[in-house]
Design an enzyme around this catalytic site. Structure first.
Site, PDB file in Angstrom:
ATOM      1  N   ASN A  35       3.442  12.334  -0.216  1.00 14.58           N
ATOM      2  CA  ASN A  35       2.941  11.742   1.031  1.00 14.58           C
ATOM      3  C   ASN A  35       4.082  11.563   2.022  1.00 14.58           C
ATOM      4  O   ASN A  35       4.107  10.631   2.810  1.00 14.58           O
ATOM      5  CB  ASN A  35       2.275  10.388   0.737  1.00 14.58           C
ATOM      6  CG  ASN A  35       1.484   9.876   1.936  1.00 14.58           C
ATOM      7  OD1 ASN A  35       1.009  10.661   2.767  1.00 14.58           O
ATOM      8  ND2 ASN A  35       1.370   8.565   2.048  1.00 14.58           N
ATOM      9  N   PHE A  81       8.940   1.671  -4.310  1.00 10.27           N
ATOM     10  CA  PHE A  81       7.908   1.844  -3.283  1.00 10.27           C
ATOM     11  C   PHE A  81       6.846   2.850  -3.726  1.00 10.27           C
ATOM     12  O   PHE A  81       5.710   2.797  -3.289  1.00 10.27           O
ATOM     13  CB  PHE A  81       8.517   2.398  -1.979  1.00 10.27           C
ATOM     14  CG  PHE A  81       9.451   1.474  -1.264  1.00 10.27           C
ATOM     15  CD1 PHE A  81      10.827   1.672  -1.299  1.00 10.27           C
ATOM     16  CD2 PHE A  81       8.946   0.408  -0.530  1.00 10.27           C
ATOM     17  CE1 PHE A  81      11.692   0.838  -0.607  1.00 10.27           C
ATOM     18  CE2 PHE A  81       9.814  -0.442   0.161  1.00 10.27           C
ATOM     19  CZ  PHE A  81      11.173  -0.228   0.119  1.00 10.27           C
ATOM     20  N   SER A 125       1.498  -6.197  -2.195  1.00  9.20           N
ATOM     21  CA  SER A 125       0.705  -6.237  -0.960  1.00  9.20           C
ATOM     22  C   SER A 125      -0.112  -7.510  -0.884  1.00  9.20           C
ATOM     23  O   SER A 125      -0.561  -8.030  -1.908  1.00  9.20           O
ATOM     24  CB  SER A 125      -0.232  -5.018  -0.927  1.00  9.20           C
ATOM     25  OG  SER A 125      -1.195  -5.145   0.091  1.00  9.20           O
ATOM     26  N   TYR A 149      -6.958   0.051  -5.461  1.00  6.79           N
ATOM     27  CA  TYR A 149      -5.555   0.069  -4.984  1.00  6.79           C
ATOM     28  C   TYR A 149      -4.941  -1.319  -5.175  1.00  6.79           C
ATOM     29  O   TYR A 149      -3.873  -1.467  -5.765  1.00  6.79           O
ATOM     30  CB  TYR A 149      -5.486   0.484  -3.510  1.00  6.79           C
ATOM     31  CG  TYR A 149      -4.221   0.038  -2.851  1.00  6.79           C
ATOM     32  CD1 TYR A 149      -4.213  -1.055  -1.986  1.00  6.79           C
ATOM     33  CD2 TYR A 149      -3.019   0.674  -3.126  1.00  6.79           C
ATOM     34  CE1 TYR A 149      -3.039  -1.499  -1.414  1.00  6.79           C
ATOM     35  CE2 TYR A 149      -1.834   0.241  -2.544  1.00  6.79           C
ATOM     36  CZ  TYR A 149      -1.855  -0.859  -1.697  1.00  6.79           C
ATOM     37  OH  TYR A 149      -0.691  -1.303  -1.147  1.00  6.79           O
ATOM     38  N   LYS A 153      -1.822  -2.947  -7.715  1.00  5.25           N
ATOM     39  CA  LYS A 153      -0.688  -3.797  -7.302  1.00  5.25           C
ATOM     40  C   LYS A 153      -0.647  -5.052  -8.164  1.00  5.25           C
ATOM     41  O   LYS A 153       0.404  -5.458  -8.664  1.00  5.25           O
ATOM     42  CB  LYS A 153      -0.826  -4.178  -5.820  1.00  5.25           C
ATOM     43  CG  LYS A 153      -0.597  -3.047  -4.850  1.00  5.25           C
ATOM     44  CD  LYS A 153       0.824  -2.508  -4.934  1.00  5.25           C
ATOM     45  CE  LYS A 153       1.085  -1.457  -3.878  1.00  5.25           C
ATOM     46  NZ  LYS A 153       2.441  -0.870  -3.991  1.00  5.25           N
ATOM     47  N   TYR A 177       3.597  -7.519   0.953  1.00  5.78           N
ATOM     48  CA  TYR A 177       3.654  -7.165   2.371  1.00  5.78           C
ATOM     49  C   TYR A 177       2.359  -7.542   3.061  1.00  5.78           C
ATOM     50  O   TYR A 177       1.280  -7.368   2.487  1.00  5.78           O
ATOM     51  CB  TYR A 177       3.784  -5.655   2.565  1.00  5.78           C
ATOM     52  CG  TYR A 177       4.904  -4.957   1.860  1.00  5.78           C
ATOM     53  CD1 TYR A 177       4.858  -3.562   1.735  1.00  5.78           C
ATOM     54  CD2 TYR A 177       5.991  -5.617   1.321  1.00  5.78           C
ATOM     55  CE1 TYR A 177       5.875  -2.857   1.098  1.00  5.78           C
ATOM     56  CE2 TYR A 177       7.007  -4.930   0.679  1.00  5.78           C
ATOM     57  CZ  TYR A 177       6.938  -3.552   0.562  1.00  5.78           C
ATOM     58  OH  TYR A 177       7.935  -2.848  -0.065  1.00  5.78           O
ATOM     59  N   LEU A 200      -4.681   0.597  11.739  1.00  2.00           N
ATOM     60  CA  LEU A 200      -4.874   0.362  13.166  1.00  2.00           C
ATOM     61  C   LEU A 200      -3.786   0.956  14.048  1.00  2.00           C
ATOM     62  O   LEU A 200      -4.088   1.730  14.974  1.00  2.00           O
ATOM     63  CB  LEU A 200      -4.977  -1.149  13.433  1.00  2.00           C
ATOM     64  CG  LEU A 200      -5.150  -1.538  14.908  1.00  2.00           C
ATOM     65  CD1 LEU A 200      -6.476  -1.008  15.461  1.00  2.00           C
ATOM     66  CD2 LEU A 200      -5.076  -3.058  15.081  1.00  2.00           C
ATOM     67  N   ARG A 231      -4.740 -10.045  11.653  1.00  2.11           N
ATOM     68  CA  ARG A 231      -3.791  -9.692  10.591  1.00  2.11           C
ATOM     69  C   ARG A 231      -2.379 -10.125  10.974  1.00  2.11           C
ATOM     70  O   ARG A 231      -2.101 -10.386  12.152  1.00  2.11           O
ATOM     71  CB  ARG A 231      -3.782  -8.166  10.372  1.00  2.11           C
ATOM     72  CG  ARG A 231      -5.114  -7.584   9.910  1.00  2.11           C
ATOM     73  CD  ARG A 231      -5.452  -7.989   8.497  1.00  2.11           C
ATOM     74  NE  ARG A 231      -6.685  -7.345   8.023  1.00  2.11           N
ATOM     75  CZ  ARG A 231      -7.904  -7.800   8.232  1.00  2.11           C
ATOM     76  NH1 ARG A 231      -8.081  -8.926   8.919  1.00  2.11           N
ATOM     77  NH2 ARG A 231      -8.957  -7.161   7.758  1.00  2.11           N
ATOM     78  N   GLY A 294     -15.452  -4.069   3.265  1.00  2.00           N
ATOM     79  CA  GLY A 294     -14.271  -4.583   2.556  1.00  2.00           C
ATOM     80  C   GLY A 294     -13.295  -5.306   3.454  1.00  2.00           C
ATOM     81  O   GLY A 294     -12.405  -6.004   2.967  1.00  2.00           O
ATOM     82  N   ASP A 295     -13.431  -5.175   4.767  1.00  2.00           N
ATOM     83  CA  ASP A 295     -12.508  -5.869   5.665  1.00  2.00           C
ATOM     84  C   ASP A 295     -12.768  -7.376   5.629  1.00  2.00           C
ATOM     85  O   ASP A 295     -13.889  -7.818   5.385  1.00  2.00           O
ATOM     86  CB  ASP A 295     -12.667  -5.364   7.101  1.00  2.00           C
ATOM     87  CG  ASP A 295     -11.827  -4.120   7.352  1.00  2.00           C
ATOM     88  OD1 ASP A 295     -11.103  -3.707   6.440  1.00  2.00           O
ATOM     89  OD2 ASP A 295     -11.905  -3.561   8.455  1.00  2.00           O
TER      90      ASP A 295
HETATM   91  C1  WQD Z   1      -6.154  -3.863  10.458  1.00  2.00           C
HETATM   92  C2  WQD Z   1      -7.285  -4.383  11.332  1.00  2.00           C
HETATM   93  C3  WQD Z   1      -9.427  -3.448  10.773  1.00  2.00           C
HETATM   94  C4  WQD Z   1      -8.366   0.659  11.968  1.00  2.00           C
HETATM   95  C5  WQD Z   1      -4.485  -2.243   4.943  1.00  2.00           C
HETATM   96  C6  WQD Z   1      -4.503  -2.321   3.450  1.00  2.00           C
HETATM   97  C7  WQD Z   1      -3.361  -3.162   2.978  1.00  2.00           C
HETATM   98  C8  WQD Z   1      -2.061  -2.637   3.536  1.00  2.00           C
HETATM   99  C9  WQD Z   1      -2.123  -2.582   5.062  1.00  2.00           C
HETATM  100  C10 WQD Z   1      -1.071  -1.236   1.859  1.00  2.00           C
HETATM  101  C11 WQD Z   1      -8.564  -4.680  10.542  1.00  2.00           C
HETATM  102  C12 WQD Z   1      -8.988  -3.020  12.175  1.00  2.00           C
HETATM  103  C13 WQD Z   1      -8.320  -0.699  11.702  1.00  2.00           C
HETATM  104  C14 WQD Z   1      -9.221   1.134  12.992  1.00  2.00           C
HETATM  105  C15 WQD Z   1      -9.917  -1.126  13.435  1.00  2.00           C
HETATM  106  N1  WQD Z   1      -1.761  -1.357   3.016  1.00  2.00           N
HETATM  107  N2  WQD Z   1      -9.079  -1.568  12.422  1.00  2.00           N
HETATM  108  N3  WQD Z   1      -9.969   0.219  13.688  1.00  2.00           N
HETATM  109  O1  WQD Z   1      -7.024  -3.209   6.415  1.00  2.00           O
HETATM  110  O2  WQD Z   1      -5.522  -5.130   7.175  1.00  2.00           O
HETATM  111  O3  WQD Z   1      -4.689  -3.527   5.472  1.00  2.00           O
HETATM  112  O4  WQD Z   1      -3.245  -1.742   5.389  1.00  2.00           O
HETATM  113  O5  WQD Z   1      -0.537  -2.095   1.239  1.00  2.00           O
HETATM  114  O6  WQD Z   1      -3.333  -3.101   1.568  1.00  2.00           O
HETATM  115  O7  WQD Z   1      -5.696  -2.965   3.063  1.00  2.00           O
HETATM  116  O8  WQD Z   1      -4.951  -2.775   7.818  1.00  2.00           O
HETATM  117  O9  WQD Z   1      -4.539  -1.412   9.804  1.00  2.00           O
HETATM  118  O10 WQD Z   1      -6.432  -0.744   8.233  1.00  2.00           O
HETATM  119  O11 WQD Z   1      -6.673  -2.774   9.680  1.00  2.00           O
HETATM  120  O12 WQD Z   1     -10.602  -1.929  14.072  1.00  2.00           O
HETATM  121  O13 WQD Z   1      -9.313   2.372  13.275  1.00  2.00           O
HETATM  122  O14 WQD Z   1      -7.628  -3.367  12.279  1.00  2.00           O
HETATM  123  O15 WQD Z   1     -10.820  -3.755  10.740  1.00  2.00           O
HETATM  124  O16 WQD Z   1      -9.185  -5.808  11.134  1.00  2.00           O
HETATM  125  P1  WQD Z   1      -5.658  -3.712   6.733  1.00  2.00           P
HETATM  126  P2  WQD Z   1      -5.639  -1.829   8.895  1.00  2.00           P
END
Ligand code: WQD
Length: 338
Positions: A35, A81, A125, A149, A153, A177, A200, A231, A294-295
């Site tokens: 990756n 990592f 995480s 996932y 962890k 993290y 995001l 977040r 799941g969010d």
């Molecule tokens: C952040 C916010 C989404 C994308 C994930 C993993 C976590 C860690 C970090 C590994 C949320 C919203 C997102 C989009 C959106 N990874 N969103 N549109 O889900 O908090 O955490 O990444 O360790 O384990 O779960 O991060 O960036 O995916 O989402 O609205 O296209 O942005 O709903 O509220 P998340 P994210």
């Protein structure tokens, strides 16, 4: 002495390698490039003036892992990592995730014990907390993952904990993290997800760069100040620096310790969109769509323990995170390329 960095050509790993080299430490990278790209080594060398040793090895290849410890007897600690980390993919492919992440870690720990290397910092995480009962989140909060996932962890945390009981000479630092974003100020290294970004910030940078037409905001009916998910976004360089602090503390403390690595500040999706637009002057087109399964509503850290025991706290704010993300995207519109 040297630090073995598994996954050291990845997003967070490469930023940690830069900080390690700039702190005068020797680094050996072990990565299977599943990756990430080998050209990241050129970028690290461009930033630091030093090229870390690199071996293309898969942690599932036990003899390959042993070989790295044999070739580099100066390795005296590890930052781990390497692992698969896409939440959605883990739901679709649980066996792949359990095998890759757990067996790979067990191979690493076996090779470490055989080589007499007993200090490790593990990339965990905040996902191990699942949906918290309240925020900010402390390290003693209940652990309840919601996907394979996150389960890997948590299982690896428990494996490492059991190792410290059986082998009291081991020192283990677990870093949980929150949401790493941003890029090195040079714009030479950054986040380069495969295909359409799940997270995001990389999605926003692709929209800003004209690579994607519009951001889908996953729900605006959460129990937050503006209805969108909140977040704890942390600059990847701040996160990288936390690993050096954790290595140094683990050199003095036996057993296992857990640290939340976040800023302690929660920002919503729309806060991030506004910050990115302010930092770059680029309008981000978005539309509100249904929630992503799941969010959770809110997730941000209480980083007091890391400040007290690691002497670490985040330095960069959301504006700098967006500026550095934008620079990476502008200088590398197609990431590291083919
Ligand atoms: C952040 C916010 C989404 C994308 C994930 C993993 C976590 C860690 C970090 C590994 C949320 C919203 C997102 C989009 C959106 N990874 N969103 N549109 O889900 O908090 O955490 O990444 O360790 O384990 O779960 O991060 O960036 O995916 O989402 O609205 O296209 O942005 O709903 O509220 P998340 P994210």
């Amino acid at each position: 002495m040297a630090v073995l960095v598994t996954g050291g050509t990845g997003f967070i790993g490469s930023h940690a390698v830069v900080e390690l080299i700039e702190d005068g430490r020797d680094v050996v990278i072990l990565d299977n490039l599943s990756n990430s790209k080998e050209c990241v080594l050129d970028r690290i060398e461009k930033i630091t003036g030093k090229r870390p040793a690199f071996r293309k090895v898969d942690l599932l290849d036990m003899e390959g892992v042993r070989g790295v410890f044999r070739e580099f007897p100066e390795i005296d600690c590890v930052i781990h990592f390497a692992g698969l980390k896409a939440v959605g993919e883990s739901v679709a492919k649980p066996m792949l995730y359990y095998h890759n992440n757990l067996t790979g870690t067990l191979n690493l720990c076996h090779a470490m014990e055989e080589a007499g290397v007993r200090r490790i910092v593990f990339s965990s995480s905040a996902t191990v907390y699942g949906k918290p009962d309240s925020v900010p989140i402390r390290e003693d909060f209940p652990l309840r993952t919601t996907n394979p996932y996150g389960e890997t962890k948590l299982m690896i945390e428990r494996i490492l904990s059991d190792i410290t009981v059986a082998y009291p000479e081991w020192s283990v630092s677990i870093l949980r993290y929150f949401n790493p974003i941003g890029a090195h100020v040079s714009g030479l290294i950054g986040e380069d997800p495969k295909g359409i970004p799940n997270n995001l910030l990389p999605y926003i940078t692709k929209v800003a760069g004209g690579k994607l037409p519009c951001l889908s905001v996953y729900g605006n009916d959460y129990n937050t100040h503006d209805g969108t998910g909140v977040r704890d976004y942390i600059h990847v360089v701040d996160l990288a620096k936390a690993h050096l602090c954790a290595l140094d503390r683990a050199a003095k403390v036996k057993g296992i310790e857990y640290f939340n690595i976040g800023t302690g500040n929660g920002y919503s999706v729309l806060d991030i969109v506004a910050a990115y637009e302010k930092a770059t002057g680029i309008k981000i087109n978005y539309k509100i769509v249904d929630r992503r399964p799941g969010d959770i509503d809110e997730c941000y850290a209480d980083p007091a323990k890391a400040k007290e025991l690691l002497g670490w706290e985040a330095q960069y704010g959301i504006e700098r995170m967006c500026e550095d993300s934008a620079r990476w995207q502008k200088l590398n519109p197609d990431g590291y390329g083919e």
